[in-house]
Design a protein around this motif. Structure first.
Motif, mmCIF file in Angstrom:
data_model
loop_
_atom_site.group_PDB
_atom_site.id
_atom_site.type_symbol
_atom_site.label_atom_id
_atom_site.label_comp_id
_atom_site.label_asym_id
_atom_site.label_seq_id
_atom_site.Cartn_x
_atom_site.Cartn_y
_atom_site.Cartn_z
ATOM 1 N N GLU A 105 0.825 -1.210 0.000
ATOM 2 C CA GLU A 105 0.000 0.000 0.000
ATOM 3 C C GLU A 105 0.860 1.262 0.000
ATOM 4 N N ARG A 106 1.981 1.230 0.723
ATOM 5 C CA ARG A 106 2.880 2.392 0.743
ATOM 6 C C ARG A 106 3.444 2.661 -0.641
ATOM 7 N N LEU A 107 3.913 1.606 -1.314
ATOM 8 C CA LEU A 107 4.501 1.779 -2.634
ATOM 9 C C LEU A 107 3.449 2.150 -3.685
ATOM 10 N N ALA A 108 2.246 1.606 -3.539
ATOM 11 C CA ALA A 108 1.178 1.918 -4.488
ATOM 12 C C ALA A 108 0.822 3.402 -4.447
ATOM 13 N N LEU A 109 0.960 4.023 -3.280
ATOM 14 C CA LEU A 109 0.641 5.449 -3.125
ATOM 15 C C LEU A 109 1.814 6.360 -3.475
ATOM 16 N N THR A 110 2.984 5.784 -3.721
ATOM 17 C CA THR A 110 4.178 6.572 -4.022
ATOM 18 C C THR A 110 4.198 6.979 -5.493
ATOM 19 N N ASP A 111 4.438 8.265 -5.744
ATOM 20 C CA ASP A 111 4.547 8.762 -7.111
ATOM 21 C C ASP A 111 5.882 8.300 -7.689
ATOM 22 N N PRO A 112 5.874 7.457 -8.736
ATOM 23 C CA PRO A 112 7.134 6.917 -9.268
ATOM 24 C C PRO A 112 8.073 7.987 -9.807
ATOM 25 N N THR A 113 7.521 9.140 -10.208
ATOM 26 C CA THR A 113 8.372 10.188 -10.770
ATOM 27 C C THR A 113 9.214 10.884 -9.695
ATOM 28 N N THR A 114 8.926 10.627 -8.419
ATOM 29 C CA THR A 114 9.717 11.222 -7.337
ATOM 30 C C THR A 114 10.901 10.331 -6.951
ATOM 31 N N LEU A 115 11.032 9.166 -7.573
ATOM 32 C CA LEU A 115 12.047 8.178 -7.186
ATOM 33 C C LEU A 115 13.241 8.195 -8.142
ATOM 34 N N THR A 116 14.358 7.660 -7.681
ATOM 35 C CA THR A 116 15.477 7.405 -8.584
ATOM 36 C C THR A 116 15.088 6.259 -9.510
ATOM 37 N N ASP A 117 15.837 6.070 -10.591
ATOM 38 C CA ASP A 117 15.528 4.978 -11.516
ATOM 39 C C ASP A 117 15.606 3.616 -10.833
ATOM 40 N N LEU A 118 16.596 3.428 -9.962
ATOM 41 C CA LEU A 118 16.708 2.163 -9.234
ATOM 42 C C LEU A 118 15.499 1.952 -8.329
ATOM 43 N N GLU A 119 15.090 2.989 -7.619
ATOM 44 C CA GLU A 119 13.931 2.879 -6.729
ATOM 45 C C GLU A 119 12.649 2.653 -7.523
ATOM 46 N N ARG A 120 12.541 3.332 -8.656
ATOM 47 C CA ARG A 120 11.334 3.186 -9.479
ATOM 48 C C ARG A 120 11.215 1.770 -10.040
ATOM 49 N N ALA A 121 12.335 1.227 -10.500
ATOM 50 C CA ALA A 121 12.319 -0.140 -11.023
ATOM 51 C C ALA A 121 11.965 -1.135 -9.934
ATOM 52 N N ALA A 122 12.516 -0.943 -8.726
ATOM 53 C CA ALA A 122 12.223 -1.841 -7.602
ATOM 54 C C ALA A 122 10.759 -1.747 -7.204
ATOM 55 N N ARG A 123 10.228 -0.529 -7.173
ATOM 56 C CA ARG A 123 8.808 -0.338 -6.836
ATOM 57 C C ARG A 123 7.914 -1.067 -7.830
ATOM 58 N N PHE A 124 8.175 -0.886 -9.112
ATOM 59 C CA PHE A 124 7.331 -1.489 -10.142
ATOM 60 C C PHE A 124 7.390 -3.010 -10.085
ATOM 61 N N LEU A 125 8.593 -3.554 -9.959
ATOM 62 C CA LEU A 125 8.741 -5.010 -9.875
ATOM 63 C C LEU A 125 7.990 -5.555 -8.670
ATOM 64 N N TYR A 126 8.126 -4.892 -7.526
ATOM 65 C CA TYR A 126 7.455 -5.336 -6.302
ATOM 66 C C TYR A 126 5.936 -5.317 -6.475
ATOM 67 N N LEU A 127 5.400 -4.217 -7.002
ATOM 68 C CA LEU A 127 3.950 -4.103 -7.160
ATOM 69 C C LEU A 127 3.408 -5.128 -8.143
ATOM 70 N N GLN A 128 4.127 -5.363 -9.236
ATOM 71 C CA GLN A 128 3.644 -6.329 -10.224
ATOM 72 C C GLN A 128 3.678 -7.757 -9.688
ATOM 73 N N ARG A 129 4.668 -8.067 -8.886
ATOM 74 C CA ARG A 129 4.767 -9.432 -8.358
ATOM 75 C C ARG A 129 3.811 -9.675 -7.190
ATOM 76 N N THR A 130 3.401 -8.629 -6.498
ATOM 77 C CA THR A 130 2.543 -8.818 -5.321
ATOM 78 C C THR A 130 1.083 -8.443 -5.573
ATOM 79 N N SER A 131 0.776 -7.828 -6.713
ATOM 80 C CA SER A 131 -0.610 -7.456 -6.985
ATOM 81 C C SER A 131 -1.385 -8.628 -7.563
ATOM 82 N N PHE A 132 -2.687 -8.581 -7.468
ATOM 83 C CA PHE A 132 -3.546 -9.650 -7.973
ATOM 84 C C PHE A 132 -3.675 -9.543 -9.486
ATOM 85 N N GLY A 133 -3.387 -10.645 -10.187
ATOM 86 C CA GLY A 133 -3.641 -10.747 -11.617
ATOM 87 C C GLY A 133 -2.745 -9.914 -12.503
ATOM 88 N N GLY A 134 -1.625 -9.423 -11.981
ATOM 89 C CA GLY A 134 -0.724 -8.627 -12.810
ATOM 90 C C GLY A 134 -1.304 -7.306 -13.271
#
Length: 262
Positions: A97-126
């Motif tokens: 929930e914390r990462l889902a509410l985080t604006d990806p444009t405020t992150l570094t590229d490494l943080e943004r990639a990690a956020r996206f990978l985490y959300l896609q792997r933990t969300s329902f149905g991709g």
């Protein structure tokens, strides 16, 4: 136009419209078409790209999603640093929930990639839009012991691949040549909003069809079988492919998809 053998790898995360059942059939069709350049204007998580068994000298993957492109560029160029960022990531609803509410444009590229990978792997149905936390009784969805081997394979597979962040029409225009093969996996009819607001609309199907009519190269496109799709792309060849989707262990949903080509 010689293709070189490659070892298929698994996509690093689920993604809506992931093409698991259709992959072998589409890959076979791709390998049948002579080409020097292979381009995917709608790569997503690479459901077809990574499952192919042959490649030409030049490969291009493109997506309008900054999240998708950042993840692949980081995996290609900054793989060791990416693993350091992921090292302490745990699977939990609160972190999701914390990462889902985080604006990806405020992150570094490494943080943004990690956020996206985490959300896609933990969300329902991709899901990409309207993600919800997915509960699995088979263990944590973000288990580094399982994730790292996938990341390693994709990192190696992306060697030499051109990664673009363009609108689909601009990607097609930039790489269109007589020896180019495009594989197109646009949002399905009536599912245009599943990838976010303003990404793709119903009008884009006609725009895409008009553009494909005038290209120099060849294309294959997979799409759901809908009367509107058959009408818009009526000037091209169509192959019907029947698939069975398992809704639960006791039932299957039969669907029909189209492989459209020139």
């Amino acid at each position: 136009m010689t293709l070189s053998p490659i070892t298929p790898v698994k996509p690093v995360a689920p993604y809506i419209g992931g093409k698991m059942q259709l992959a072998k059939h589409v890959a076979h069709r791709v390998h049948e078409v002579p080409h020097k350049t292979y381009v995917e204007p709608f790569v997503g998580m690479g459901g077809i790209f990574f499952r192919r068994t042959e490649r030409p000298k030049c490969e291009v993957i493109n997506d309008v999603s900054g999240d998708v492109v950042t993840l692949f560029r980081i995996l290609q160029r900054h793989y060791p640093q990416f693993l350091e960022v992921l090292k302490f990531q745990l699977t939990s609803r609160s972190e999701f929930e914390r990462l889902a509410l985080t604006d990806p444009t405020t992150l570094t590229d490494l943080e943004r990639a990690a956020r996206f990978l985490y959300l896609q792997r933990t969300s329902f149905g991709g899901k990409v839009e309207g993600r919800t936390f997915g509960v699995s009784l088979r263990g944590a969805r973000f288990d580094l012991s399982k994730v790292v081997p996938l990341l390693e394979d994709v990192h190696e597979r992306l060697s030499g691949v051109i990664i673009e962040n363009l609108a689909y029409a601009d990607c097609i225009k930039r790489y269109d040549r007589p020896d180019t093969l495009f594989y197109l996996d646009p949002p399905y009819w009536a599912c245009e909003t599943y990838y976010g607001k303003g990404v793709f609309s119903a009008d884009d199907f006609q725009k895409l069809a008009d553009q494909l009519t005038g290209i120099e190269g060849r294309f294959l496109m997979s799409i759901n079988d809908a009367p509107e799709i058959r009408e818009v792309f009526s000037s091209f060849e169509m192959e019907e492919v029947g698939l069975n989707y398992t809704v639960n262990p006791k039932s299957q949903k039969k669907v029909q998809e189209l492989i459209i080509s020139n």
